[in-house]
Design a protein around this motif. Structure first.
Motif, PDB file in Angstrom:
ATOM      1  N   LYS A   1      -7.024  -5.293  -6.729  1.00 54.69           N
ATOM      2  CA  LYS A   1      -8.344  -5.851  -6.447  1.00 54.69           C
ATOM      3  C   LYS A   1      -8.997  -6.391  -7.724  1.00 54.69           C
ATOM      4  CE  LYS A   1      -9.173  -2.910  -2.431  1.00 54.69           C
ATOM      5  NZ  LYS A   1      -9.939  -1.758  -1.891  1.00 54.69           N
TER       6      LYS A   1
ATOM      7  N   GLU B   1       0.810  -1.225   0.000  1.00 52.44           N
ATOM      8  CA  GLU B   1       0.000   0.000   0.000  1.00 52.44           C
ATOM      9  C   GLU B   1       0.843   1.276   0.000  1.00 52.44           C
ATOM     10  OE1 GLU B   1      -0.488  -1.751   4.289  1.00 52.44           O
ATOM     11  OE2 GLU B   1      -0.225  -2.496   2.231  1.00 52.44           O
TER      12      GLU B   1
ATOM     13  N   PHE C   1     -10.815   6.571  -5.264  1.00 52.88           N
ATOM     14  CA  PHE C   1      -9.621   7.266  -5.753  1.00 52.88           C
ATOM     15  C   PHE C   1      -9.964   8.736  -5.967  1.00 52.88           C
ATOM     16  CE2 PHE C   1      -6.722   8.414  -9.373  1.00 52.88           C
ATOM     17  CZ  PHE C   1      -5.548   8.376  -8.635  1.00 52.88           C
TER      18      PHE C   1
ATOM     19  N   SER D   1     -12.020  -6.566  -2.360  1.00 52.89           N
ATOM     20  CA  SER D   1     -13.115  -5.612  -2.212  1.00 52.89           C
ATOM     21  C   SER D   1     -13.684  -5.316  -3.589  1.00 52.89           C
ATOM     22  CB  SER D   1     -12.619  -4.313  -1.559  1.00 52.89           C
ATOM     23  OG  SER D   1     -13.635  -3.334  -1.564  1.00 52.89           O
TER      24      SER D   1
ATOM     25  N   THR E   1      -7.553  -2.765 -13.926  1.00 54.38           N
ATOM     26  CA  THR E   1      -8.394  -2.088 -12.939  1.00 54.38           C
ATOM     27  C   THR E   1      -9.314  -1.082 -13.617  1.00 54.38           C
ATOM     28  OG1 THR E   1      -6.558  -2.295 -11.370  1.00 54.38           O
ATOM     29  CG2 THR E   1      -8.357  -0.833 -10.738  1.00 54.38           C
TER      30      THR E   1
ATOM     31  N   LEU F   1      -2.598   4.797  -8.375  1.00 54.68           N
ATOM     32  CA  LEU F   1      -3.238   4.000  -7.332  1.00 54.68           C
ATOM     33  C   LEU F   1      -2.205   3.191  -6.547  1.00 54.68           C
ATOM     34  CD1 LEU F   1      -6.385   2.289  -8.914  1.00 54.68           C
ATOM     35  CD2 LEU F   1      -6.372   3.711  -6.866  1.00 54.68           C
TER      36      LEU F   1
ATOM     37  N   LEU G   1     -13.427   0.592  -4.840  1.00 50.47           N
ATOM     38  CA  LEU G   1     -12.220   1.333  -4.495  1.00 50.47           C
ATOM     39  C   LEU G   1     -12.525   2.821  -4.612  1.00 50.47           C
ATOM     40  CD1 LEU G   1     -10.573   2.598  -7.224  1.00 50.47           C
ATOM     41  CD2 LEU G   1     -10.148   0.177  -7.599  1.00 50.47           C
TER      42      LEU G   1
ATOM     43  N   SER H   1      -2.051  -2.036  -3.597  1.00 54.07           N
ATOM     44  CA  SER H   1      -3.059  -2.768  -2.833  1.00 54.07           C
ATOM     45  C   SER H   1      -4.471  -2.499  -3.336  1.00 54.07           C
ATOM     46  CB  SER H   1      -2.973  -2.403  -1.341  1.00 54.07           C
ATOM     47  OG  SER H   1      -3.048  -0.996  -1.169  1.00 54.07           O
ATOM     48  N   GLU H   2      -4.716  -1.322  -3.908  1.00 53.15           N
ATOM     49  CA  GLU H   2      -6.021  -1.002  -4.479  1.00 53.15           C
ATOM     50  C   GLU H   2      -6.132  -1.537  -5.908  1.00 53.15           C
ATOM     51  OE1 GLU H   2      -8.853   0.976  -3.067  1.00 53.15           O
ATOM     52  OE2 GLU H   2      -7.750  -0.009  -1.458  1.00 53.15           O
TER      53      GLU H   2
END
Length: 258
Positions: free
Chosen positions: A203, A18, A115, A110, A169, A196, A113, A199-200
């Motif tokens: 996903k 992260e 942002f 998750s 993503t 980003l 997200l 860790s995001e």
């Protein structure tokens, strides 16, 4: 994030997924792609060939520098190789995870997200007629095929680019659930999603991997069910033929015994 004090000044070492953005991992990946063969074998293949300690130390220092704001001169001159407190071996061990990629144990899954104040939602799942949930079932062919192609490329170390994760993503997460496939919108998001945290951004990649695994399992189950149904049908047909043969045999016995 690790705080390191050198000559009364505080520095930072990004030791968690992260702590790093997609863009920040582009340079380390280029470094990995150009590793000398002896170092690649040592890191990724567990080679037993003796390695020069001085060359290995040079690698440690260069690797730490890419994940910190510590000038390389200070890393070489002001930090001990090992011992008490902050040292080169400790800092390298803290950042060595970035020689690979995160696992689903490292990153909590998750379907959303956030942002820069905007919420993005994963393409919704749908259920089949039988009530089975299909991850990313709401994706169009273009969404799914492009994301899968990028995922396949990312898995090949020689072709790996962290920009692929940003684009996956951007394809799978949308601010509007009703958004239609648009290459221009995806291009814009890909550029932004380079900022980003890993860790995001991961996903979407993990949900895609899970979706592909479920698809393979579903296909295998369907194949096995079809195979079982076919076997059962063949058994029933064999039983019918056997019964007919038995009846014919009994009939023939009666005919020839009279």
């Amino acid at each position: 994030m690790i705080k390191v004090t050198i000559r009364d000044k505080e520095y930072e070492v990004r030791d968690k997924w992260e702590d790093n953005t997609i863009n920040q991992l582009i340079k380390p990946q280029q470094y990995i792609n150009n590793l000398p063969s002896w170092l690649e074998s040592y890191i990724y293949k567990g080679s037993d060939t003796p390695v020069s300690e001085s060359k290995l130390l040079d690698f440690y220092v260069e690797w730490i520098e890419m994940f910190s704001n510590i000038p390389i001169e200070l890393l070489k001159e002001a930090i001990p190789v090992k011992g008490e407190g902050d040292n080169i071996l400790l800092l390298f061990n803290a950042t060595s995870k970035f020689l690979g990629e995160p696992t689903q144990d490292d990153i909590k899954p998750s379907e959303t997200l956030n942002f820069r104040g905007v919420d993005y939602t994963l393409i919704e799942s749908i259920k089949t007629v039988g009530g089975v949930e299909k991850l990313l079932g709401g994706a169009t062919y273009k969404h799914f095929s492009e994301a899968k192609a990028l995922s396949d490329l990312f898995q090949k170390k020689n072709y790996r680019k962290w920009e692929y994760i940003a684009r996956i993503t951007a394809i799978l997460f949308r601010p509007d659930p009703n958004e239609q496939y648009s290459e221009d919108l995806i291009d814009q998001r890909t550029k932004e999603f380079g900022k980003l945290p890993v860790s995001e951004a991961y996903k979407g990649y993990f949900f895609l991997s899970n979706s592909l695994n479920k698809l393979q399992e579903s296909t295998l189950i369907s194949f096995q069910e079809n195979k079982a149904s076919l076997l059962e049908a063949n058994q029933k047909q064999s039983y019918k033929i056997s019964t007919i043969k038995s009846k014919l045999s009994s009939l023939l016995k009666k005919v020839f015994s009279t």
